[in-house]
Scaffold this motif. Sequence first.
Motif, PDB file in Angstrom:
ATOM      1  N   ASP A   1       0.845  -1.207   0.000  1.00  0.00           N
ATOM      2  CA  ASP A   1       0.000   0.000   0.000  1.00  0.00           C
ATOM      3  C   ASP A   1       0.877   1.254   0.000  1.00  0.00           C
ATOM      4  OD1 ASP A   1      -1.978   1.888   0.297  1.00  0.00           O
ATOM      5  OD2 ASP A   1      -2.885   0.992   2.075  1.00  0.00           O
ATOM      6  N   THR A   2       0.613   2.159  -0.936  1.00  0.00           N
ATOM      7  CA  THR A   2       1.360   3.429  -0.951  1.00  0.00           C
ATOM      8  C   THR A   2       0.935   4.340   0.197  1.00  0.00           C
ATOM      9  OG1 THR A   2      -0.302   4.466  -2.375  1.00  0.00           O
ATOM     10  CG2 THR A   2       1.576   3.385  -3.474  1.00  0.00           C
ATOM     11  N   ILE A   3      -0.264   4.094   0.725  1.00  0.00           N
ATOM     12  CA  ILE A   3      -0.889   4.954   1.746  1.00  0.00           C
ATOM     13  C   ILE A   3      -0.841   6.414   1.287  1.00  0.00           C
ATOM     14  CG2 ILE A   3      -1.121   5.305   4.250  1.00  0.00           C
ATOM     15  CD1 ILE A   3       0.819   3.091   4.741  1.00  0.00           C
ATOM     16  N   ASP A   4      -1.022   6.603  -0.022  1.00  0.00           N
ATOM     17  CA  ASP A   4      -0.904   7.953  -0.593  1.00  0.00           C
ATOM     18  C   ASP A   4      -2.008   8.892  -0.149  1.00  0.00           C
ATOM     19  OD1 ASP A   4      -2.896   6.669  -1.985  1.00  0.00           O
ATOM     20  OD2 ASP A   4      -1.990   6.927  -3.962  1.00  0.00           O
ATOM     21  N   TRP A   5      -3.121   8.336   0.368  1.00  0.00           N
ATOM     22  CA  TRP A   5      -4.212   9.198   0.823  1.00  0.00           C
ATOM     23  C   TRP A   5      -3.825  10.002   2.069  1.00  0.00           C
ATOM     24  CZ3 TRP A   5      -5.839   7.771   5.718  1.00  0.00           C
ATOM     25  CH2 TRP A   5      -5.495   6.471   6.129  1.00  0.00           C
ATOM     26  N   ARG A   6      -2.739   9.573   2.737  1.00  0.00           N
ATOM     27  CA  ARG A   6      -2.238  10.345   3.875  1.00  0.00           C
ATOM     28  C   ARG A   6      -1.305  11.480   3.441  1.00  0.00           C
ATOM     29  NH1 ARG A   6      -0.562   5.688   8.349  1.00  0.00           N
ATOM     30  NH2 ARG A   6      -2.685   4.908   8.756  1.00  0.00           N
TER      31      ARG A   6
ATOM     32  N   MET B   1       7.161   7.942   0.171  1.00  0.00           N
ATOM     33  CA  MET B   1       6.244   6.935  -0.350  1.00  0.00           C
ATOM     34  C   MET B   1       6.985   5.945  -1.254  1.00  0.00           C
ATOM     35  SD  MET B   1       3.111   7.401  -3.039  1.00  0.00           S
ATOM     36  CE  MET B   1       4.302   7.403  -4.382  1.00  0.00           C
ATOM     37  N   VAL B   2       7.821   6.461  -2.137  1.00  0.00           N
ATOM     38  CA  VAL B   2       8.570   5.608  -3.065  1.00  0.00           C
ATOM     39  C   VAL B   2       9.484   4.661  -2.293  1.00  0.00           C
ATOM     40  CG1 VAL B   2      10.357   5.586  -4.844  1.00  0.00           C
ATOM     41  CG2 VAL B   2       8.483   7.244  -4.979  1.00  0.00           C
ATOM     42  N   ASP B   3      10.227   5.184  -1.335  1.00  0.00           N
ATOM     43  CA  ASP B   3      11.149   4.350  -0.560  1.00  0.00           C
ATOM     44  C   ASP B   3      10.398   3.273   0.214  1.00  0.00           C
ATOM     45  OD1 ASP B   3      13.210   5.935  -1.465  1.00  0.00           O
ATOM     46  OD2 ASP B   3      13.343   7.155   0.362  1.00  0.00           O
ATOM     47  N   ASN B   4       9.242   3.623   0.743  1.00  0.00           N
ATOM     48  CA  ASN B   4       8.440   2.669   1.504  1.00  0.00           C
ATOM     49  C   ASN B   4       7.966   1.514   0.624  1.00  0.00           C
ATOM     50  OD1 ASN B   4       6.878   1.780   3.877  1.00  0.00           O
ATOM     51  ND2 ASN B   4       5.102   2.402   2.670  1.00  0.00           N
ATOM     52  N   VAL B   5       7.479   1.851  -0.555  1.00  0.00           N
ATOM     53  CA  VAL B   5       6.987   0.820  -1.470  1.00  0.00           C
ATOM     54  C   VAL B   5       8.137  -0.076  -1.943  1.00  0.00           C
ATOM     55  CG1 VAL B   5       5.951   0.383  -3.736  1.00  0.00           C
ATOM     56  CG2 VAL B   5       4.982   2.138  -2.236  1.00  0.00           C
TER      57      VAL B   5
ATOM     58  N   MET C   1      -2.737   2.364  -5.115  1.00  0.00           N
ATOM     59  CA  MET C   1      -2.521   3.815  -5.146  1.00  0.00           C
ATOM     60  C   MET C   1      -3.797   4.524  -5.607  1.00  0.00           C
ATOM     61  SD  MET C   1      -0.065   4.139  -8.526  1.00  0.00           S
ATOM     62  CE  MET C   1       1.273   3.351  -7.660  1.00  0.00           C
ATOM     63  N   HIS C   2      -3.768   5.839  -5.484  1.00  0.00           N
ATOM     64  CA  HIS C   2      -4.887   6.690  -5.891  1.00  0.00           C
ATOM     65  C   HIS C   2      -4.319   7.911  -6.614  1.00  0.00           C
ATOM     66  CE1 HIS C   2      -6.015   4.488  -2.227  1.00  0.00           C
ATOM     67  NE2 HIS C   2      -7.253   4.479  -2.697  1.00  0.00           N
ATOM     68  N   PRO C   3      -5.160   8.661  -7.308  1.00  0.00           N
ATOM     69  CA  PRO C   3      -4.676   9.894  -7.944  1.00  0.00           C
ATOM     70  C   PRO C   3      -4.533  11.008  -6.907  1.00  0.00           C
ATOM     71  CG  PRO C   3      -6.982   9.535  -8.490  1.00  0.00           C
ATOM     72  CD  PRO C   3      -6.547   8.341  -7.714  1.00  0.00           C
ATOM     73  N   THR C   4      -3.390  11.037  -6.229  1.00  0.00           N
ATOM     74  CA  THR C   4      -3.112  12.038  -5.194  1.00  0.00           C
ATOM     75  C   THR C   4      -1.862  12.825  -5.569  1.00  0.00           C
ATOM     76  OG1 THR C   4      -1.652  10.604  -3.904  1.00  0.00           O
ATOM     77  CG2 THR C   4      -4.018  10.449  -3.443  1.00  0.00           C
ATOM     78  N   SER C   5      -1.592  13.879  -4.821  1.00  0.00           N
ATOM     79  CA  SER C   5      -0.393  14.674  -5.081  1.00  0.00           C
ATOM     80  C   SER C   5       0.868  13.864  -4.799  1.00  0.00           C
ATOM     81  CB  SER C   5      -0.411  15.950  -4.219  1.00  0.00           C
ATOM     82  OG  SER C   5      -0.498  15.617  -2.832  1.00  0.00           O
TER      83      SER C   5
END
Length: 326
Positions: free
Chosen positions: A254-259, A266-270, A282-286
């Motif tokens: 999970d990118t957890i990009d909504w946070r 995020m990249v390093d975590n994934v 993932m989602h369309p987030t900044s």
Amino acid sequence: MKKIAGIQIIVFCLIVVLSFGTVQNPFSSNYIDNLKQEAVTASKMSDPLYDEIVAAQKKYEEKPIDAVVDKVWKAIPGYNGIQVDVDASYKKMEEQGYFEQQKLVFKEVKPNVHLEDLPPAPIYKGNPEKPMVTLLVNVAWGNEHLPTLLKIMNDQDVKSTFFLDGSWVKDNPKLAKMIKEEGHEIGNHAYSHPDMKQLSSARIQEELQKTNDVIHATLEVTPKWFAPPSGSFRQEVVEIADSMNMHTIMWSVDTIDWRKPEPQTMVDNVLSKVHPGAMILMHPTSSTAGGLEQLIIGLKAKGYQIGTVSHLMDESRLSFGVALDD
């Protein structure tokens, strides 16, 4: 009596001749072709090169892996095995007269149990032997970031699976068409982003069917993958989706990009958690817009191919440096 006996002998002889003519006639083309084939086979069998290829067959063989329902990871697709095609390999090396590993020809061997043979179960990842990952993009908002995501994927020659909320498709048909026109796969993400686990059977059916209907009307596509909003479901949801010819898709990374984490974080975590067969949510987030390019580059640097859910679920092997027999 002598005359009858003579006739019987003549008839018997005729039967023998006719039988010999149809089965063993040494002048028939089939018989000659069979002799030629046997001679070719005998010649190959006595050639040390042929023996080397047979030995290589044992060395390089990999058994196919059946699809299973794992206690932890639930449904996991199968993966084709590989086997040296001895005759095709020999034909490639016969003229040069010596063994060369690069000229081995392989053929894929299908498993006995396929994903479609399994009882309804959610899918969290692909087969762990397949060096491929997939990007799952759930879309119910984030319109402003979609063009950036699509441009990056296009520049990086990556195709993903976009799970579309039905009401979002109804309100944003142009964006939905843009996603499809870019060559990405389309999945079902329910109609109104509900908690599927809490819905009645009738509402579950309605959410899935309304979404399929609007996606088909807008994009002329019928989804075969369903991603529950927020990952919430119960077994009945999986079974109803299955009755509509859709597998239920979850994720293993999970990118957890909504946070809205920092893109590089995020990249390093994934990249620290990715694995063969990973399904990356993932989602369309900044955060995703800012980090997607580096994420894709990092995944490729780790040796992963990136494909759609359908590509990841497919049993076919990826290229492994040797020729595959068509």
